[in-house]
Design a protein around this motif. Structure first.
Motif, PDB file in Angstrom:
ATOM      1  N   LEU A 145     -16.937  -2.016  -9.669  1.00  0.00           N
ATOM      2  CA  LEU A 145     -17.497  -3.123  -9.054  1.00  0.00           C
ATOM      3  C   LEU A 145     -19.114  -3.617  -9.271  1.00  0.00           C
ATOM      4  N   VAL A 146     -19.835  -2.665  -9.526  1.00  0.00           N
ATOM      5  CA  VAL A 146     -21.098  -2.941  -9.944  1.00  0.00           C
ATOM      6  C   VAL A 146     -21.529  -2.700 -11.634  1.00  0.00           C
ATOM      7  N   MET A 182     -17.025  -6.323 -16.433  1.00  0.00           N
ATOM      8  CA  MET A 182     -16.125  -7.009 -16.050  1.00  0.00           C
ATOM      9  C   MET A 182     -16.682  -8.211 -14.996  1.00  0.00           C
ATOM     10  N   GLY A 183     -15.969  -9.182 -15.038  1.00  0.00           N
ATOM     11  CA  GLY A 183     -16.534 -10.378 -14.051  1.00  0.00           C
ATOM     12  C   GLY A 183     -15.891 -10.390 -12.819  1.00  0.00           C
ATOM     13  N   SER A 184     -16.672 -11.226 -12.100  1.00  0.00           N
ATOM     14  CA  SER A 184     -16.241 -11.189 -10.519  1.00  0.00           C
ATOM     15  C   SER A 184     -14.935 -11.409 -10.036  1.00  0.00           C
ATOM     16  N   LYS A 241     -12.803  -8.453 -10.734  1.00  0.00           N
ATOM     17  CA  LYS A 241     -13.163  -7.382  -9.614  1.00  0.00           C
ATOM     18  C   LYS A 241     -12.652  -7.736  -8.315  1.00  0.00           C
ATOM     19  N   ILE A 242     -12.696  -8.851  -7.799  1.00  0.00           N
ATOM     20  CA  ILE A 242     -12.296  -9.256  -6.547  1.00  0.00           C
ATOM     21  C   ILE A 242     -10.688  -9.139  -6.768  1.00  0.00           C
ATOM     22  N   TRP A 243     -10.102  -9.772  -7.490  1.00  0.00           N
ATOM     23  CA  TRP A 243      -8.485  -9.497  -7.442  1.00  0.00           C
ATOM     24  C   TRP A 243      -8.198  -8.100  -7.373  1.00  0.00           C
ATOM     25  N   THR A 277      -9.783  -5.003  -6.788  1.00  0.00           N
ATOM     26  CA  THR A 277     -10.475  -4.174  -6.018  1.00  0.00           C
ATOM     27  C   THR A 277      -9.510  -4.417  -4.610  1.00  0.00           C
ATOM     28  N   SER A 278      -8.900  -5.606  -4.291  1.00  0.00           N
ATOM     29  CA  SER A 278      -8.215  -6.023  -3.259  1.00  0.00           C
ATOM     30  C   SER A 278      -6.859  -5.765  -3.294  1.00  0.00           C
ATOM     31  N   MET A 285      -4.944  -9.156  -2.900  1.00  0.00           N
ATOM     32  CA  MET A 285      -4.968  -9.432  -1.266  1.00  0.00           C
ATOM     33  C   MET A 285      -4.818  -8.413  -0.461  1.00  0.00           C
ATOM     34  N   TYR A 286      -5.140  -7.401  -0.903  1.00  0.00           N
ATOM     35  CA  TYR A 286      -5.030  -5.985   0.259  1.00  0.00           C
ATOM     36  C   TYR A 286      -3.667  -5.723   0.547  1.00  0.00           C
ATOM     37  N   GLU A 331     -16.245  -6.049  -2.890  1.00  0.00           N
ATOM     38  CA  GLU A 331     -17.089  -6.211  -4.212  1.00  0.00           C
ATOM     39  C   GLU A 331     -18.391  -6.061  -3.969  1.00  0.00           C
ATOM     40  N   GLN A 332     -18.862  -6.877  -2.912  1.00  0.00           N
ATOM     41  CA  GLN A 332     -20.644  -7.179  -2.911  1.00  0.00           C
ATOM     42  C   GLN A 332     -21.072  -5.959  -1.982  1.00  0.00           C
TER      43      GLN A 332
END
Lengths: 576, 182
Positions: A287-288, A292-294, A297-299, A301-302, A305-306, A374-375
């Motif tokens: 994530l850091v 890779m781009g955000s 990362k978002i898609w 790491t979740s 959508m979890y 992510e953050q």
């Protein structure tokens, strides 16, 4: 022909407790894998004592080179060898034993076992001779001896063969009609674990084979690509653990208190979600990272959508609800929590399973989802919060569940009465309590900014002095005492398991009738596994009030912890 | 009509088990699903409304080229020396080049509070971990990659950079310095 059939029939025995047809080959394979798993745990636990006493700065036991060597050994022996050997035992149980069929290709199964033992032996040999001081992750350009990577590859090939034999047992059982209807939920859950194992081991091949070649100066490895593919192995393997652990929860719920499956569709769909989305979790570790781009990362790491988190939240309801239902069907119907108060807390099979469920859910799950945001990862990456988190998933969760099921494997598969029974009743509390205290210590140390995988928390000898807040000493005590307590709990477990296997008294029908010590209550008298009629109908209408209260508390904790972390994040330097 | 049947997880279910979930289960699944959507939405939301994101400007760069860029940066803005390390004070808005090496963070930095800099991170050898202490701002530093992060120090003080990715036997010695002035 009839001679063959007869010799095959002689390889089965009927389990007097469960009524299952147990074949001798699978039984021996379960025993062998479980024994090696416990040996790996012993190596890992001894290393852990050295690590705890080093990171606890007041003691600071080991020199730097040995600290990193023990850390490498601890990760490999616990997270890979202990867990995966035990999972192989789980697969031999959930396939041929639960389905009552013969062991497919027993010779090949022993070959797979031998490969795994040789591979694990090579890895430990390389690590302890100082040829692989690269830690568990072995991020290039750090480089180990080629035999280190080769050992991992042999181990993985062995595991892959064993997993494919589990799939074979599903086919054999179906073809030879050893059961009717659909496979039981435990086997279904183990199947998802096996599928995830295949995904994981393929990532392992994709990363370790090129790295092995690179260690012999053939080809190149990009450090970022390595991290991505390696975590396709590293994180996905944790999801084998999750699927196997949840299967063990369901199994123990049934064996200890007659816990039921509330709804087959719901539980099975939740397992399927693991298979579909789990291998995206490689992203949790990147994530850091600069590679890779955000959006990626978002898609990832979740888990899309979890949806894999949804799966765990579903099991987090259905497992306790199944236990509550089982207990209510046994007559513990008063109030919200009589079923929980009057649960068999002196049965380590039950207490270990319940503690595993609570530690995994409340600590492991909540911290994991939060750190994998992510953050929020900006203030947690590579701090001690990360091992604080995963010691509550893979240790307080998976390992404790595997310990709990061992108290049933010993009498049912090894057919031995559990040694040191008084100690066994305490063991899950000692181990679980130790892990919780240690992990809390690590989480607070991480929040204070202390790094993971670091020999010297005083930073002595560095060019600029580092001042630690006074609170750090206090949380180090929590970490140190908790860690030692957990090590004591692990050594108790190992002593119990080893003495039982080699010197335990046999479980006889007389011993069961007499209620002899060393036999858990679920083996003495297996709770009813099927319920019909008026009682079942009434329970179906009344539902699971206690579990509703428990998940409500869980949900509130989750929300509070999650948004507290966003608030903490907002105090940092602006960065983007 | 047959009554409800319950069985444990080791019993093979007979017939069709695809039956509707109970009300309590359905409610929990619905709540959990909505929560998952909230968890998901928070991340893009923070990119728009929050101040801390790991996006950065990201390039591939060879360790040699990056070292040369760091050397130029030091030469241009060096103001002194501390702990055997050049102390560098770049002007507001400047590109700041920091390199992780076995086992030092080079160079030491002097920044101004409330001013934006683009902080470039890369490694000369193996993986390192940039951890600004005690702020607790952490980024992975990988050889071959330049991670340019726009940072705004929000308080003055004497900060440390700890390495939090294992980088060899001298890992614990790898401490750098960032001085933030009002």
């Amino acid at each position: 022909m009839s001679a063959t059939l007869e010799s095959l029939a002689q390889r089965f025995r009927r389990c007097p407790v469960t009524g299952l047809q147990v074949n001798r080959d699978s039984e021996l394979l379960i025993q062998a894998n479980a024994v090696v798993a416990v040996v790996a745990m012993l190596v890992g636990a001894l290393a852990a004592i050295g690590l705890v006493l080093t990171r606890w700065q007041a003691v600071h036991l080991l020199p730097a080179d040995q600290y990193y060597r023990y850390l490498t050994a601890h990760g490999l022996n616990m997270l890979i060898f202990w867990v995966i050997f035990f999972e192989m035992a789980v697969l031999y149980f959930a396939g041929p034993v639960v389905l009552g069929c013969r062991q497919p290709a027993p010779t090949l199964a022993w070959g797979a076992f031998a490969l795994m033992v040789v591979g694990a032996g090579m890895v430990d040999w390389m690590v302890f001779t100082g040829n692989a001081d690269v830690l568990f992750t072995s991020y290039p350009p750090l480089r180990a001896h080629p035999n280190y990577y080769l050992g991992v590859i042999l181990f993985a090939v062995g595991a892959l063969i064993a997993v494919s034999l589990f799939f074979a047992s599903l086919v054999v059982a179906k073809k030879e009609k050893t059961y009717s209807g659909s496979v039981p939920l435990v086997t279904f859950g183990a199947t998802t674990a096996a599928i995830i194992a295949v995904i994981t081991l393929l990532h392992g091949a994709a990363v370790y084979i090129p790295t092995w070649l690179w260690s012999m100066d053939i080809g190149n490895i990009d450090p970022e690509v390595y991290r991505m593919v390696w975590w396709g192995l590293g994180h996905s393997s944790q999801q084998i653990n999750v699927a196997a652990m949840v299967s063990v929860w369901y199994l123990l719920g049934g064996l200890t208190v007659g816990g039921v499956v509330l709804n087959e569709k719901v539980s099975r769909m939740a397992f399927v979600l693991y298979v579909l989305f789990i291998s995206m979790a490689s992203a949790h570790h990147l994530l850091v990272d600069p590679g890779m781009g955000s959006a990626w990362k978002i898609w990832n790491t979740s888990y899309a959508m979890y949806l894999a988190v949804l799966a765990s939240m579903v099991h987090g309801f259905t497992v306790p609800a199944g236990i509550e239902t089982g207990q209510r069907l046994r007559g513990y119907t008063n109030g919200l929590f009589e079923w929980l108060r009057k649960a068999p807390w002196s049965d380590p099979g039950f207490s270990g399973m319940w503690l595993s469920l609570v530690i995994f859910g409340f600590m492991g799950g909540i911290t994991g989802v939060t750190l994998g945001t992510e953050q929020i990862n900006i203030m947690a990456h590579n701090t001690l919060r990360v091992p604080g988190h995963f010691h509550t998933t893979v240790v307080g969760g998976t390992t404790l569940a595997f310990m709990a099921v061992t108290y049933y494997v010993l009498p049912l598969i090894f057919r031995k009465r559990v040694a040191f029974w008084g100690m066994a009743r305490l063991q899950p509390f000692v181990f679980g309590g130790g892990i919780v205290a240690m992990a809390l210590g690590m989480i607070f140390m991480g929040i204070l900014g202390m790094p993971r995988r670091h020999w010297d928390s005083s930073f002595a000898g560095s060019p600029f002095p580092v001042e630690l807040p006074p609170a750090s000493e206090l949380v180090q005590v929590l970490f140190g005492v908790g860690g030692l307590l957990a090590a004591v709990g692990a050594l108790m477990f190992i002593a119990i398991a080893v003495v039982t296997v080699f010197f335990g008294k046999p479980v006889t029908e007389e011993a069961i009738k007499a209620g002899a010590s060393g036999i858990p209550q679920g083996v003495l008298k297996l709770p009813a596994q099927v319920h019909t009629g008026e009682v079942a109908e009434r329970q179906h209408r009344e539902g699971v009030k206690g579990t509703v209260v428990l998940v409500a508390i869980f949900f509130v904790c989750f929300i509070v912890y999650y948004f507290t972390n966003w608030k903490m994040l907002s105090f940092l330097w602006k960065v983007g | 009509m047959s009554t409800h049947e319950f069985h444990s997880a080791v019993v093979p279910p007979q017939g069709i088990w695809w039956s509707p979930a109970g009300k309590q289960e359905k409610t929990w699944i619905a709540i959990a699903f909505v929560w998952c959507l909230v968890l998901f939405a928070m991340m893009p939301f923070w990119h728009f409304k929050g101040g801390q994101n790991p996006s950065g400007i990201r390039y591939r760069v060879t360790p040699e080229a990056y070292e040369a860029r760091v050397a130029r940066f030091v030469q241009e803005y060096q103001v002194g020396e501390e702990g055997g390390m050049p102390m560098v004070a770049p002007p507001p808005g400047a590109d700041v080049y920091l390199v992780g090496r076995q086992w030092q963070w080079y160079p030491a930095l002097k920044l101004k509070k409330g001013v934006q800099y683009t902080l470039h991170l890369s490694s000369a050898d193996v993986n390192h971990g940039f951890s600004l202490y005690p702020v607790n701002l952490n980024f992975q530093v990988i050889p071959g990659y330049d991670y340019g992060l726009r940072v705004v120090p929000n308080r003055s003080g004497d900060f440390r950079i700890i390495c939090n990715e294992f980088c060899g036997i001298g890992h614990h010695l790898m401490v750098g310095k960032v001085l933030v002035e009002d």
